[in-house]
Enzyme design. Structure first.
Site, PDB file in Angstrom:
ATOM      1  N   GLU A 203      42.513  44.540  56.822  1.00  0.00           N
ATOM      2  CA  GLU A 203      41.231  44.870  56.142  1.00  0.00           C
ATOM      3  C   GLU A 203      41.185  44.264  54.734  1.00  0.00           C
ATOM      4  O   GLU A 203      40.602  44.854  53.824  1.00  0.00           O
ATOM      5  CB  GLU A 203      41.016  46.389  56.076  1.00  0.00           C
ATOM      6  CG  GLU A 203      40.790  47.058  57.425  1.00  0.00           C
ATOM      7  CD  GLU A 203      39.389  46.890  57.973  1.00  0.00           C
ATOM      8  OE1 GLU A 203      38.458  46.585  57.208  1.00  0.00           O
ATOM      9  OE2 GLU A 203      39.232  47.042  59.191  1.00  0.00           O
TER      10      GLU A 203
HETATM   11  C1  LIG Z   1      48.591  45.773  63.372  1.00  0.00           C
HETATM   12  C2  LIG Z   1      47.524  44.765  63.056  1.00  0.00           C
HETATM   13  C3  LIG Z   1      46.217  45.010  63.407  1.00  0.00           C
HETATM   14  C4  LIG Z   1      45.208  44.085  63.128  1.00  0.00           C
HETATM   15  N1  LIG Z   1      43.944  44.368  63.519  1.00  0.00           N
HETATM   16  C5  LIG Z   1      42.975  43.438  63.298  1.00  0.00           C
HETATM   17  C6  LIG Z   1      41.633  43.658  63.755  1.00  0.00           C
HETATM   18  O1  LIG Z   1      41.346  44.693  64.357  1.00  0.00           O
HETATM   19  N2  LIG Z   1      40.711  42.707  63.515  1.00  0.00           N
HETATM   20  C7  LIG Z   1      41.016  41.565  62.849  1.00  0.00           C
HETATM   21  O2  LIG Z   1      40.139  40.723  62.648  1.00  0.00           O
HETATM   22  N3  LIG Z   1      42.263  41.340  62.390  1.00  0.00           N
HETATM   23  C8  LIG Z   1      43.240  42.230  62.617  1.00  0.00           C
HETATM   24  N4  LIG Z   1      44.515  41.986  62.182  1.00  0.00           N
HETATM   25  C9  LIG Z   1      44.788  40.755  61.441  1.00  0.00           C
HETATM   26  C10 LIG Z   1      44.881  41.036  59.961  1.00  0.00           C
HETATM   27  O3  LIG Z   1      43.615  41.286  59.432  1.00  0.00           O
HETATM   28  C11 LIG Z   1      45.576  39.859  59.272  1.00  0.00           C
HETATM   29  O4  LIG Z   1      46.935  39.858  59.676  1.00  0.00           O
HETATM   30  C12 LIG Z   1      45.471  39.950  57.767  1.00  0.00           C
HETATM   31  O5  LIG Z   1      44.145  39.776  57.346  1.00  0.00           O
HETATM   32  C13 LIG Z   1      46.326  38.904  57.049  1.00  0.00           C
HETATM   33  O6  LIG Z   1      46.048  37.644  57.546  1.00  0.00           O
HETATM   34  P1  LIG Z   1      47.220  36.742  58.101  1.00  0.00           P
HETATM   35  O7  LIG Z   1      48.099  37.567  58.962  1.00  0.00           O
HETATM   36  O8  LIG Z   1      46.594  35.531  58.688  1.00  0.00           O
HETATM   37  O9  LIG Z   1      48.053  36.378  56.807  1.00  0.00           O
HETATM   38  P2  LIG Z   1      47.991  34.999  56.010  1.00  0.00           P
HETATM   39  O10 LIG Z   1      46.580  34.669  55.661  1.00  0.00           O
HETATM   40  O11 LIG Z   1      48.783  33.997  56.743  1.00  0.00           O
HETATM   41  O12 LIG Z   1      48.711  35.419  54.670  1.00  0.00           O
HETATM   42  C14 LIG Z   1      50.117  35.489  54.489  1.00  0.00           C
HETATM   43  C15 LIG Z   1      50.365  36.029  53.103  1.00  0.00           C
HETATM   44  O13 LIG Z   1      49.822  35.137  52.120  1.00  0.00           O
HETATM   45  C16 LIG Z   1      48.876  35.808  51.321  1.00  0.00           C
HETATM   46  N5  LIG Z   1      47.785  34.895  51.004  1.00  0.00           N
HETATM   47  C17 LIG Z   1      46.929  34.310  51.863  1.00  0.00           C
HETATM   48  N6  LIG Z   1      46.067  33.541  51.211  1.00  0.00           N
HETATM   49  C18 LIG Z   1      46.374  33.623  49.894  1.00  0.00           C
HETATM   50  C19 LIG Z   1      45.846  33.049  48.700  1.00  0.00           C
HETATM   51  N7  LIG Z   1      44.802  32.231  48.717  1.00  0.00           N
HETATM   52  N8  LIG Z   1      46.412  33.391  47.527  1.00  0.00           N
HETATM   53  C20 LIG Z   1      47.460  34.242  47.475  1.00  0.00           C
HETATM   54  N9  LIG Z   1      48.010  34.785  48.552  1.00  0.00           N
HETATM   55  C21 LIG Z   1      47.471  34.496  49.761  1.00  0.00           C
HETATM   56  C22 LIG Z   1      48.406  36.994  52.155  1.00  0.00           C
HETATM   57  O14 LIG Z   1      47.900  38.035  51.366  1.00  0.00           O
HETATM   58  C23 LIG Z   1      49.693  37.374  52.849  1.00  0.00           C
HETATM   59  O15 LIG Z   1      50.486  38.129  51.974  1.00  0.00           O
HETATM   60  C24 LIG Z   1      45.536  42.890  62.461  1.00  0.00           C
HETATM   61  C25 LIG Z   1      46.861  42.642  62.091  1.00  0.00           C
HETATM   62  C26 LIG Z   1      47.849  43.555  62.396  1.00  0.00           C
HETATM   63  C27 LIG Z   1      49.274  43.249  61.987  1.00  0.00           C
END
Ligand SMILES: Cc1cc2nc3c(=O)[nH]c(=O)nc-3n(C[C@H](O)[C@H](O)[C@H](O)COP(=O)(O)OP(=O)(O)OC[C@H]3O[C@@H](n4cnc5c(N)ncnc54)[C@H](O)[C@@H]3O)c2cc1C
Length: 408
Positions: A203
């Protein structure tokens, strides 16, 4: 959600997993929230009936962004529940468990954790109530408040859950099933930790919430003076925008200095007046620091995440202080029997927040941000791989680890 390849517009709709062409390729498993059914799903020529469209065709992105603000509030509200449960667990355990001749809760190290836990829980509930009521009223743009509330409560909640683990000692790390099996109360600190951690990732992760709020913080300056720091804008165009900039800042900047944030302002708030005066003065100081940051870093400011994140953290603390004081005062005005008790924790929270804000202001200009970034670049380029290889007997790198797993 899907994008129309011709119009490029996004639409939202409901797809059933039993439909032809929908395949659950992999069911994901997580360290907590084990009832979740998230999966990797493939869609091959899936036909979606028109009645499954959510809202209008092409309005999917708007629907997603609008619902996100309200949906995001489920996390800080849930965090309040977790914090209350944590407080209850710690109050009981820290009163019962005796070490070195007295209950662990009466040793100062643990006592302070409990005091902060109570103060933060009150603050978390205050900001969640305020933001949720703004959302329920429906006539506020709550984008910033929802993000601030989500970020602050999920972070404080995690600290609280971590403190439960610490205060419960070895029993904190033990599963509730194991505790029950040996006749102990099945307190679920281990499960809380597994279930809670994701709140800082989904979120809108901590980092993304900071960036989102930082963008809003500098937005007005970008509107007014963006051309001056945009390297793609010609000198002639920059000079053309100068009169407008001068007019704006001739009023804006002095008024960020002027203003009275001292006695007798807010006297009606009694013991909380000093905290509101601090919020008042700090808000103007924060506005000035954002402006100074723009002058100093110019177009590079967008990459100065440490600076921007501190700005956001200050704003968040000031917002929570305001919500906390308002709620404590409302409770007193309503004559609630708990009002006096609430005032104590609200006051402690504000004292803690004041110290935190002062440190953040100091760190804006006295820090190791540049050096730290350089070290990180070095680590990413492999400068410190030697250190990873000191882990004798363990695979040193991720690729070695994968290779080992593949051959296992
Ligand atoms: C249990 C679970 C349930 C989920 N449920 C849903 C759902 O119902 N619907 C849905 O749409 N998604 C869902 N997700 C996905 C979730 O929203 C994403 O995992 C989350 O938004 C983070 O994105 P990512 O995993 O791609 O991390 P990434 O974008 O790969 O980020 C990796 C790290 O880098 C940081 N980061 C990224 N970009 C930047 C930047 N520009 N500057 C500084 N730091 C940065 C992030 O904060 C994070 O710490 C779920 C994930 C899990 C684990």
């Amino acid at each position: 959600m899907a994008k129309d390849s011709q119009t490029k517009k996004i639409s939202a709709f409901v797809v059933e997993t039993e439909w032809e062409g929908v395949k659950v390729e992999h069911r994901c498993h997580f360290m907590g929230l084990r009832a979740l059914a998230n999966a990797v799903i493939s869609f091959t020529h899936v036909r979606v009936p028109r009645e499954n469209l959510i809202g209008q065709e092409g309005k999917g992105l708007k629907i997603a962004l609008t619902t996100l603000n309200d949906g995001r509030l489920s996390i800080p509200n849930g965090s309040v529940g977790a914090a209350k449960r944590a407080l209850s667990i710690c109050r009981t355990w820290a009163s019962e468990r005796v070490q070195w001749g007295k209950p662990v809760g009466k040793h100062e190290a643990i006592a302070h954790k409990i005091a902060d836990m109570a103060a933060n829980t009150f603050a978390m509930e205050s900001i969640a109530r305020l933001t949720t009521s703004m959302s329920t009223q429906g006539n506020f743009d709550i984008r910033l408040e929802a993000a601030a509330c989500k970020l602050w409560n999920s972070t404080r909640g995690w600290e609280i859950v971590d403190d439960v683990m610490q205060i419960r000692g070895g029993r904190g790390y033990e599963t509730e099933i194991s505790l029950a099996a040996r006749g102990e109360e099945p307190v679920n600190a281990e499960r809380m930790m597994r279930d809670y951690r994701i709140n800082r990732i989904f979120e809108g992760s901590d980092e993304i919430m900071h960036l989102f709020m930082a963008r809003e913080a500098v937005d007005k300056h970008l509107q007014v003076a963006g051309a001056m720091i945009d390297p793609s804008v010609s000198l002639a165009q920059r000079l053309g925008t100068l009169p407008r900039i001068v007019v704006f800042y001739a009023w804006w900047y002095p008024t960020r200095w002027l203003g009275w944030g001292r006695w007798p302002r807010y006297s009606g708030f009694g013991r909380f007046a000093r905290h509101l005066r601090f919020v008042d003065r700090s808000s103007r100081k924060l506005a000035r620091q954002i402006f100074h940051g723009m002058l100093m870093h110019q177009a590079k400011l967008q990459h100065k995440q440490a600076f921007l994140f501190r700005i956001v953290d200050i704003a968040d603390e000031l917002f929570v202080m305001t919500a906390t004081v308002s709620r404590a005062r409302m409770m007193a005005e309503a004559g609630l029997p708990e009002a006096e008790k609430a005032a104590k924790v609200a006051d402690l929270f504000c004292r803690n927040a004041t110290r935190k804000v002062r440190k953040l202001f100091h760190d804006l200009w006295a820090n190791d941000d540049v050096g730290k970034y350089r070290v990180a670049l070095g680590v990413l380029e492999g400068d410190q791989v030697w250190m990873e290889q000191l882990l004798e007997g363990l695979p040193a790198t991720a690729s070695q680890k994968r290779a080992k797993l593949a051959t296992a």
